[in-house]
Write a protein that holds these residues in place. Structure first.
Motif, mmCIF file in Angstrom:
data_model
loop_
_atom_site.group_PDB
_atom_site.id
_atom_site.type_symbol
_atom_site.label_atom_id
_atom_site.label_comp_id
_atom_site.label_asym_id
_atom_site.label_seq_id
_atom_site.Cartn_x
_atom_site.Cartn_y
_atom_site.Cartn_z
ATOM 1 N N PHE A 250 -13.517 70.499 33.776
ATOM 2 C CA PHE A 250 -14.042 71.754 33.254
ATOM 3 C C PHE A 250 -13.213 72.231 32.070
ATOM 4 O O PHE A 250 -13.752 72.554 31.001
ATOM 5 C CB PHE A 250 -14.025 72.781 34.386
ATOM 6 N N VAL A 251 -11.907 72.261 32.232
ATOM 7 C CA VAL A 251 -11.028 72.694 31.144
ATOM 8 C C VAL A 251 -11.067 71.695 29.996
ATOM 9 O O VAL A 251 -11.089 72.071 28.812
ATOM 10 C CB VAL A 251 -9.586 72.875 31.661
ATOM 11 N N ALA A 252 -11.133 70.401 30.323
ATOM 12 C CA ALA A 252 -11.173 69.369 29.285
ATOM 13 C C ALA A 252 -12.416 69.508 28.411
ATOM 14 O O ALA A 252 -12.386 69.168 27.216
ATOM 15 C CB ALA A 252 -11.130 67.984 29.921
ATOM 16 N N ALA A 253 -13.512 69.998 28.970
ATOM 17 C CA ALA A 253 -14.718 70.192 28.163
ATOM 18 C C ALA A 253 -14.445 71.180 27.041
ATOM 19 O O ALA A 253 -14.886 70.974 25.896
ATOM 20 C CB ALA A 253 -15.860 70.691 29.055
ATOM 21 N N TYR A 254 -13.708 72.239 27.346
ATOM 22 C CA TYR A 254 -13.394 73.236 26.324
ATOM 23 C C TYR A 254 -12.340 72.723 25.336
ATOM 24 O O TYR A 254 -12.469 72.916 24.125
ATOM 25 C CB TYR A 254 -12.921 74.526 26.992
ATOM 26 N N THR A 255 -11.315 72.081 25.842
ATOM 27 C CA THR A 255 -10.281 71.587 24.919
ATOM 28 C C THR A 255 -10.845 70.507 23.995
ATOM 29 O O THR A 255 -10.481 70.441 22.815
ATOM 30 C CB THR A 255 -9.080 71.027 25.704
ATOM 31 N N SER A 256 -11.742 69.665 24.502
ATOM 32 C CA SER A 256 -12.349 68.628 23.660
ATOM 33 C C SER A 256 -13.227 69.243 22.585
ATOM 34 O O SER A 256 -13.275 68.770 21.443
ATOM 35 C CB SER A 256 -13.178 67.665 24.515
ATOM 36 N N ALA A 257 -13.951 70.297 22.951
ATOM 37 C CA ALA A 257 -14.845 70.933 21.985
ATOM 38 C C ALA A 257 -14.077 71.570 20.835
ATOM 39 O O ALA A 257 -14.554 71.617 19.707
ATOM 40 C CB ALA A 257 -15.697 71.977 22.685
ATOM 41 N N TYR A 258 -12.837 72.052 21.123
ATOM 42 C CA TYR A 258 -12.071 72.778 20.115
ATOM 43 C C TYR A 258 -10.883 72.003 19.574
ATOM 44 O O TYR A 258 -10.161 72.494 18.717
ATOM 45 C CB TYR A 258 -11.588 74.112 20.700
ATOM 46 N N GLY A 259 -10.693 70.786 20.072
ATOM 47 C CA GLY A 259 -9.591 69.984 19.563
ATOM 48 C C GLY A 259 -8.229 70.570 19.849
ATOM 49 O O GLY A 259 -7.326 70.500 19.008
ATOM 50 N N THR A 260 -8.052 71.155 21.022
ATOM 51 C CA THR A 260 -6.776 71.755 21.389
ATOM 52 C C THR A 260 -6.236 71.104 22.651
ATOM 53 O O THR A 260 -6.862 70.199 23.223
ATOM 54 C CB THR A 260 -6.948 73.271 21.601
ATOM 55 N N ARG A 261 -5.044 71.529 23.076
ATOM 56 C CA ARG A 261 -4.400 70.925 24.243
ATOM 57 C C ARG A 261 -4.623 71.785 25.478
ATOM 58 O O ARG A 261 -4.807 72.993 25.392
ATOM 59 C CB ARG A 261 -2.897 70.761 23.994
ATOM 60 N N ASP A 262 -4.583 71.114 26.613
ATOM 61 C CA ASP A 262 -4.691 71.787 27.903
ATOM 62 C C ASP A 262 -3.303 72.247 28.321
ATOM 63 O O ASP A 262 -2.457 71.443 28.709
ATOM 64 C CB ASP A 262 -5.285 70.826 28.934
ATOM 65 N N THR A 263 -3.079 73.550 28.231
ATOM 66 C CA THR A 263 -1.794 74.123 28.606
ATOM 67 C C THR A 263 -2.034 75.272 29.580
ATOM 68 O O THR A 263 -3.144 75.815 29.657
ATOM 69 C CB THR A 263 -1.055 74.666 27.372
ATOM 70 N N PRO A 264 -0.994 75.703 30.327
ATOM 71 C CA PRO A 264 -1.162 76.869 31.194
ATOM 72 C C PRO A 264 -1.618 78.110 30.426
ATOM 73 O O PRO A 264 -2.429 78.892 30.935
ATOM 74 C CB PRO A 264 0.230 77.053 31.798
ATOM 75 N N ALA A 265 -1.105 78.277 29.202
ATOM 76 C CA ALA A 265 -1.501 79.439 28.414
ATOM 77 C C ALA A 265 -2.991 79.382 28.073
ATOM 78 O O ALA A 265 -3.704 80.401 28.111
ATOM 79 C CB ALA A 265 -0.670 79.510 27.136
ATOM 80 N N PHE A 266 -3.478 78.179 27.704
ATOM 81 C CA PHE A 266 -4.898 78.043 27.382
ATOM 82 C C PHE A 266 -5.755 78.332 28.615
ATOM 83 O O PHE A 266 -6.804 78.983 28.520
ATOM 84 C CB PHE A 266 -5.189 76.643 26.852
ATOM 85 N N ARG A 267 -5.319 77.851 29.776
ATOM 86 C CA ARG A 267 -6.088 78.082 31.002
ATOM 87 C C ARG A 267 -6.157 79.570 31.336
ATOM 88 O O ARG A 267 -7.198 80.064 31.767
ATOM 89 C CB ARG A 267 -5.499 77.283 32.161
ATOM 90 N N ARG A 268 -5.055 80.284 31.136
ATOM 91 C CA ARG A 268 -5.076 81.721 31.394
ATOM 92 C C ARG A 268 -6.033 82.427 30.440
ATOM 93 O O ARG A 268 -6.809 83.307 30.836
ATOM 94 C CB ARG A 268 -3.668 82.307 31.261
ATOM 95 N N LEU A 269 -5.973 82.036 29.175
ATOM 96 C CA LEU A 269 -6.850 82.637 28.178
ATOM 97 C C LEU A 269 -8.315 82.326 28.474
ATOM 98 O O LEU A 269 -9.187 83.197 28.405
ATOM 99 C CB LEU A 269 -6.470 82.130 26.793
ATOM 100 N N LEU A 270 -8.585 81.079 28.851
ATOM 101 C CA LEU A 270 -9.950 80.665 29.162
ATOM 102 C C LEU A 270 -10.482 81.427 30.381
ATOM 103 O O LEU A 270 -11.630 81.891 30.392
ATOM 104 C CB LEU A 270 -9.989 79.163 29.413
ATOM 105 N N ALA A 271 -9.632 81.579 31.397
ATOM 106 C CA ALA A 271 -10.056 82.305 32.597
ATOM 107 C C ALA A 271 -10.413 83.751 32.257
ATOM 108 O O ALA A 271 -11.419 84.295 32.730
ATOM 109 C CB ALA A 271 -8.950 82.272 33.650
ATOM 110 N N GLY A 272 -9.629 84.393 31.421
ATOM 111 C CA GLY A 272 -9.911 85.772 31.041
ATOM 112 C C GLY A 272 -11.187 85.892 30.231
ATOM 113 O O GLY A 272 -11.996 86.796 30.452
ATOM 114 N N GLN A 273 -11.376 84.958 29.294
ATOM 115 C CA GLN A 273 -12.583 85.012 28.460
ATOM 116 C C GLN A 273 -13.845 84.793 29.294
ATOM 117 O O GLN A 273 -14.824 85.544 29.180
ATOM 118 C CB GLN A 273 -12.506 83.936 27.373
#
Length: 341
Positions: A250-273
């Motif tokens: 699930f998280v990889a789908a978003y990171t792949s779409a935006y060309g970014t890395r899967d990090t705890p900070a990204f997961r927190r931001l994604l969960a909030g959004q």
């Protein structure tokens, strides 16, 4: 089996042998399906013994409700086969297959009409008018065209066709072959829900369309479809939301779409959004009813899978953010998209 001195039957004798009326024999003869062998001195039709087999074949084909043009093609092919000019079989096989498809559509329409009638019969008087209006707007058998148009308008305009088709396969439920009254009502409500205009500017339009673009959205939805399928397995098993392969996908789908890395900070931001995004839960609730056979637990949908994954992400991230996150994560990454629901 009596015949005249010349070995031929009159039209009445052939009708008697075949167990049909003279009118029936004349009908097929006049249309060239049952050629006579000769005419008597008085101009009366005469038929050879082969006419009986041909007449029986015509009656069998008509008993299958095959129209006369198809019967003619089959008979012509039989004649060609007798002369060694044709391998045979294809005209009859094609006619039977076509008739089966037509009959299947008729049976489906009858089953939907029966379910609609039962729905009206079982509805409280105060709800009958509304439900009649809903089912009256459906074609019989029902079409998924309104739902497909809804999602096509909702998706990016330049999203690749294969990606759109794959998304529609997941998002648009097929009408049940033998629906219950509840499934009929749910499908009618889905039709009503998606028949209104979808301009792409309403609150359900995901920000992913603007942030990732058409190609990025194709990558996103392909990854989400895989993650939803994995989450669906967990839902069927009754497992509570938890980290694992489904959440990682699930998280990889978003990171792949935006060309970014899967990090705890990204997961927190994604969960909030995702927690702050608009929802169209009603669509998925109705879809679950349409897809679930009677007596079974609700079928997983992309909506219920998304909820399961979001709950797993929120738990792993320590809870969702109280409000929308900043417009872009640190490092210039685009905002996480609104939920594809």
């Amino acid at each position: 089996m009596s015949m005249s001195y010349d070995g031929l039957w009159s039209i009445g004798e052939l009708a008697e042998q075949a167990g049909v009326t003279v009118k029936t024999v004349r009908f097929y003869s006049d249309r060239g399906l049952l050629p006579e062998t000769s005419r008597s001195a008085g101009g009366h039709r005469r038929y050879g013994p082969e006419a009986l087999d041909r007449l029986r074949l015509i009656r069998a084909l008509r008993a299958l409700d095959l129209p006369l043009p198809q019967v003619r093609r089959i008979l012509d092919q039989e004649d060609d086969q007798d002369q060694g000019d044709n391998d045979g079989g294809s005209a009859l096989e094609g006619a039977v297959a076509e008739r089966l498809r037509a009959l299947g559509s008729q049976l489906a329409a009858l089953r939907w009409r029966e379910a609609a009638l039962r729905l009206v019969q079982e509805s409280p008087p105060g709800l009958r008018a509304e439900r009649l209006r809903l089912i009256g707007a459906l074609a019989v058998p029902p079409s998924t065209a309104a739902m497909a148009r809804f999602w096509r308008a909702w998706l990016p305009a330049r999203m690749p066709a294969p990606a759109v088709a794959a998304f529609l396969d997941v998002a648009v439920p097929s009408p049940p072959d033998d629906p219950t009254p509840e499934q009929t009502l749910a499908f009618a409500r889905l039709h009503a829900l998606t028949s209104g205009p979808c301009t792409g500017t309403g609150p359900t339009q995901p920000a992913a369309h603007r942030a990732a673009g058409a190609e990025g959205s194709a990558v996103l939805y392909a990854g989400l479809a895989e993650a939803y399928e994995l989450a669906g397995v967990q839902l069927r098993r009754g497992r509570p939301p938890h980290p694992g392969e489904a959440l990682d996908g699930f998280v990889a789908a978003y990171t792949s779409a935006y060309g970014t890395r899967d990090t705890p900070a990204f997961r927190r931001l994604l969960a909030g959004q995702l927690a702050a995004d608009p929802r169209i839960d009603r669509y998925w609730e109705l879809t679950a009813v349409v897809l679930t056979p009677p007596g079974r637990q609700p079928a997983p949908t992309p909506g219920s899978a998304h909820d399961w994954l979001l709950a797993a992400l929120a738990a792993q991230s320590g809870g969702t953010a109280p409000g929308p996150p900043p417009s872009a994560p640190s490092g210039g990454r685009p905002p996480a998209p609104r939920r594809a629901r």
